[in-house]
Design a protein around this motif. Structure first.
Motif, PDB file in Angstrom:
ATOM      1  N   GLU A  42       0.868  -1.172   0.000  1.00 56.36           N
ATOM      2  CA  GLU A  42       0.000   0.000   0.000  1.00 56.36           C
ATOM      3  C   GLU A  42       0.906   1.223   0.000  1.00 56.36           C
ATOM      4  OE1 GLU A  42      -2.105   3.269   0.565  1.00 56.36           O
ATOM      5  OE2 GLU A  42      -0.716   2.726   2.147  1.00 56.36           O
ATOM      6  N   SER A  43       0.709   2.144  -0.958  1.00 55.69           N
ATOM      7  CA  SER A  43       1.671   3.226  -1.191  1.00 55.69           C
ATOM      8  C   SER A  43       1.245   4.620  -0.727  1.00 55.69           C
ATOM      9  CB  SER A  43       1.985   3.299  -2.688  1.00 55.69           C
ATOM     10  OG  SER A  43       0.831   3.690  -3.409  1.00 55.69           O
ATOM     11  N   THR A  44       0.010   4.791  -0.264  1.00 59.44           N
ATOM     12  CA  THR A  44      -0.467   6.144   0.026  1.00 59.44           C
ATOM     13  C   THR A  44      -0.568   6.472   1.514  1.00 59.44           C
ATOM     14  OG1 THR A  44      -2.800   5.498  -0.007  1.00 59.44           O
ATOM     15  CG2 THR A  44      -1.810   6.173  -2.113  1.00 59.44           C
ATOM     16  N   GLY A  45      -0.340   5.492   2.364  1.00 57.01           N
ATOM     17  CA  GLY A  45      -0.449   5.733   3.796  1.00 57.01           C
ATOM     18  C   GLY A  45      -1.860   5.633   4.329  1.00 57.01           C
ATOM     19  N   ALA A  46      -2.718   4.922   3.623  1.00 62.29           N
ATOM     20  CA  ALA A  46      -4.112   4.754   4.047  1.00 62.29           C
ATOM     21  C   ALA A  46      -4.504   3.276   3.941  1.00 62.29           C
ATOM     22  CB  ALA A  46      -5.031   5.589   3.166  1.00 62.29           C
ATOM     23  N   ARG A  47      -5.461   2.878   4.731  1.00 62.73           N
ATOM     24  CA  ARG A  47      -5.995   1.517   4.631  1.00 62.73           C
ATOM     25  C   ARG A  47      -6.730   1.393   3.303  1.00 62.73           C
ATOM     26  NH1 ARG A  47      -6.022  -2.515   7.411  1.00 62.73           N
ATOM     27  NH2 ARG A  47      -7.625  -4.075   7.645  1.00 62.73           N
ATOM     28  N   THR A  48      -6.575   0.251   2.625  1.00 65.25           N
ATOM     29  CA  THR A  48      -7.221   0.091   1.324  1.00 65.25           C
ATOM     30  C   THR A  48      -7.575  -1.366   1.054  1.00 65.25           C
ATOM     31  OG1 THR A  48      -7.062   0.703  -1.017  1.00 65.25           O
ATOM     32  CG2 THR A  48      -5.093  -0.234  -0.017  1.00 65.25           C
ATOM     33  N   GLY A  79      -7.627 -17.482  -9.452  1.00 61.26           N
ATOM     34  CA  GLY A  79      -6.471 -16.619  -9.645  1.00 61.26           C
ATOM     35  C   GLY A  79      -6.661 -15.196  -9.161  1.00 61.26           C
ATOM     36  N   VAL A  80      -7.751 -14.946  -8.417  1.00 62.78           N
ATOM     37  CA  VAL A  80      -8.026 -13.616  -7.879  1.00 62.78           C
ATOM     38  C   VAL A  80      -7.969 -13.683  -6.354  1.00 62.78           C
ATOM     39  CG1 VAL A  80      -9.689 -11.724  -7.710  1.00 62.78           C
ATOM     40  CG2 VAL A  80      -9.500 -13.036  -9.830  1.00 62.78           C
ATOM     41  N   VAL A  81      -7.152 -12.822  -5.768  1.00 57.02           N
ATOM     42  CA  VAL A  81      -7.017 -12.754  -4.313  1.00 57.02           C
ATOM     43  C   VAL A  81      -7.532 -11.400  -3.853  1.00 57.02           C
ATOM     44  CG1 VAL A  81      -5.377 -12.731  -2.393  1.00 57.02           C
ATOM     45  CG2 VAL A  81      -5.000 -14.271  -4.326  1.00 57.02           C
ATOM     46  N   ALA A  82      -8.476 -11.402  -2.912  1.00 59.52           N
ATOM     47  CA  ALA A  82      -8.966 -10.151  -2.317  1.00 59.52           C
ATOM     48  C   ALA A  82      -7.922  -9.666  -1.319  1.00 59.52           C
ATOM     49  CB  ALA A  82     -10.301 -10.382  -1.629  1.00 59.52           C
ATOM     50  N   LEU A  83      -7.598  -8.378  -1.378  1.00 58.10           N
ATOM     51  CA  LEU A  83      -6.586  -7.791  -0.501  1.00 58.10           C
ATOM     52  C   LEU A  83      -7.193  -6.729   0.391  1.00 58.10           C
ATOM     53  CD1 LEU A  83      -3.732  -7.196  -3.104  1.00 58.10           C
ATOM     54  CD2 LEU A  83      -3.816  -8.996  -1.376  1.00 58.10           C
ATOM     55  N   SER A  84      -6.707  -6.670   1.617  1.00 63.47           N
ATOM     56  CA  SER A  84      -7.036  -5.597   2.548  1.00 63.47           C
ATOM     57  C   SER A  84      -5.736  -5.267   3.269  1.00 63.47           C
ATOM     58  CB  SER A  84      -8.105  -6.053   3.540  1.00 63.47           C
ATOM     59  OG  SER A  84      -8.395  -5.023   4.442  1.00 63.47           O
ATOM     60  N   LEU A  85      -5.169  -4.103   2.957  1.00 67.35           N
ATOM     61  CA  LEU A  85      -3.866  -3.727   3.502  1.00 67.35           C
ATOM     62  C   LEU A  85      -3.970  -2.437   4.293  1.00 67.35           C
ATOM     63  CD1 LEU A  85      -3.057  -5.633   1.036  1.00 67.35           C
ATOM     64  CD2 LEU A  85      -0.917  -4.427   1.098  1.00 67.35           C
ATOM     65  N   GLY A  86      -3.187  -2.364   5.364  1.00 63.12           N
ATOM     66  CA  GLY A  86      -3.076  -1.151   6.163  1.00 63.12           C
ATOM     67  C   GLY A  86      -2.079  -0.193   5.528  1.00 63.12           C
ATOM     68  N   ALA A  87      -1.920   0.956   6.138  1.00 60.50           N
ATOM     69  CA  ALA A  87      -1.005   1.981   5.625  1.00 60.50           C
ATOM     70  C   ALA A  87       0.406   1.420   5.479  1.00 60.50           C
ATOM     71  CB  ALA A  87      -0.998   3.174   6.564  1.00 60.50           C
ATOM     72  N   PHE A  88       0.947   1.509   4.277  1.00 59.60           N
ATOM     73  CA  PHE A  88       2.308   1.090   3.926  1.00 59.60           C
ATOM     74  C   PHE A  88       2.583  -0.397   4.185  1.00 59.60           C
ATOM     75  CE2 PHE A  88       2.676   5.645   5.143  1.00 59.60           C
ATOM     76  CZ  PHE A  88       2.838   6.139   3.860  1.00 59.60           C
ATOM     77  N   GLU A  89       1.545  -1.186   4.355  1.00 57.76           N
ATOM     78  CA  GLU A  89       1.721  -2.623   4.596  1.00 57.76           C
ATOM     79  C   GLU A  89       2.230  -3.326   3.340  1.00 57.76           C
ATOM     80  OE1 GLU A  89      -0.826  -6.545   6.039  1.00 57.76           O
ATOM     81  OE2 GLU A  89      -1.791  -4.592   6.020  1.00 57.76           O
ATOM     82  N   VAL A  90       3.107  -4.289   3.535  1.00 58.46           N
ATOM     83  CA  VAL A  90       3.650  -5.115   2.451  1.00 58.46           C
ATOM     84  C   VAL A  90       3.133  -6.532   2.640  1.00 58.46           C
ATOM     85  CG1 VAL A  90       5.741  -6.048   1.400  1.00 58.46           C
ATOM     86  CG2 VAL A  90       5.754  -3.726   2.341  1.00 58.46           C
ATOM     87  N   ARG A  91       2.676  -7.154   1.567  1.00 59.91           N
ATOM     88  CA  ARG A  91       2.216  -8.533   1.631  1.00 59.91           C
ATOM     89  C   ARG A  91       2.886  -9.316   0.512  1.00 59.91           C
ATOM     90  NH1 ARG A  91      -3.448  -9.238   2.905  1.00 59.91           N
ATOM     91  NH2 ARG A  91      -2.761  -8.052   4.701  1.00 59.91           N
ATOM     92  N   THR A  92       3.391 -10.501   0.828  1.00 60.74           N
ATOM     93  CA  THR A  92       4.029 -11.364  -0.153  1.00 60.74           C
ATOM     94  C   THR A  92       3.209 -12.639  -0.270  1.00 60.74           C
ATOM     95  OG1 THR A  92       6.192 -10.486   0.499  1.00 60.74           O
ATOM     96  CG2 THR A  92       6.186 -12.489  -0.831  1.00 60.74           C
ATOM     97  N   LEU A  93       2.821 -12.977  -1.508  1.00 61.45           N
ATOM     98  CA  LEU A  93       1.977 -14.136  -1.762  1.00 61.45           C
ATOM     99  C   LEU A  93       2.703 -15.129  -2.669  1.00 61.45           C
ATOM    100  CD1 LEU A  93      -1.335 -12.224  -2.482  1.00 61.45           C
ATOM    101  CD2 LEU A  93      -0.681 -13.340  -0.346  1.00 61.45           C
TER     102      LEU A  93
END
Length: 98
Positions: A42-48, A79-93
């Motif tokens: 997540e690149s903007t500093g907001a939950r998304t 082949g579709v993964v739903a994402l919910s990330l916090g501010a600047f969170e990194v996720r590796t799949l």
């Protein structure tokens, strides 16, 4: 960019949708299994929220650490993964080959 004559369009292997979500890397797993590893942040500093789509056919999906140790299974639908990330969170799949 260099023009190439006679080339046909190629669909991207990985796409992401969602405000501020960015794919930072796409690579093969270090263990040479042929599994695909995708890192998104997540690149903007907001939950998304958004979706990560993989164009190839893969089996199960799991979240892994930066050194590719398993963390948890991830729900994926075709082949579709739903994402919910916090501010600047990194996720590796990791997308396991069928």
């Amino acid at each position: 960019a260099r023009p190439v004559s006679g080339a046909r369009a190629v669909e991207p292997l990985v796409t992401v949708s969602g405000e501020g979500l960015v794919v930072s890397s796409v690579k093969l797993a270090a263990d040479r299994s042929g599994d695909l590893v995708v890192r998104v942040y997540e690149s903007t500093g907001a939950r998304t929220q958004g979706e990560l789509r993989v164009g190839e056919s893969f089996g199960r999906v799991e979240e892994i650490s930066l050194v590719e140790d398993p963390i948890a299974e991830v729900s994926a639908d075709g082949g579709v993964v739903a994402l919910s990330l916090g501010a600047f969170e990194v996720r590796t799949l990791r997308f396991h080959r069928n």
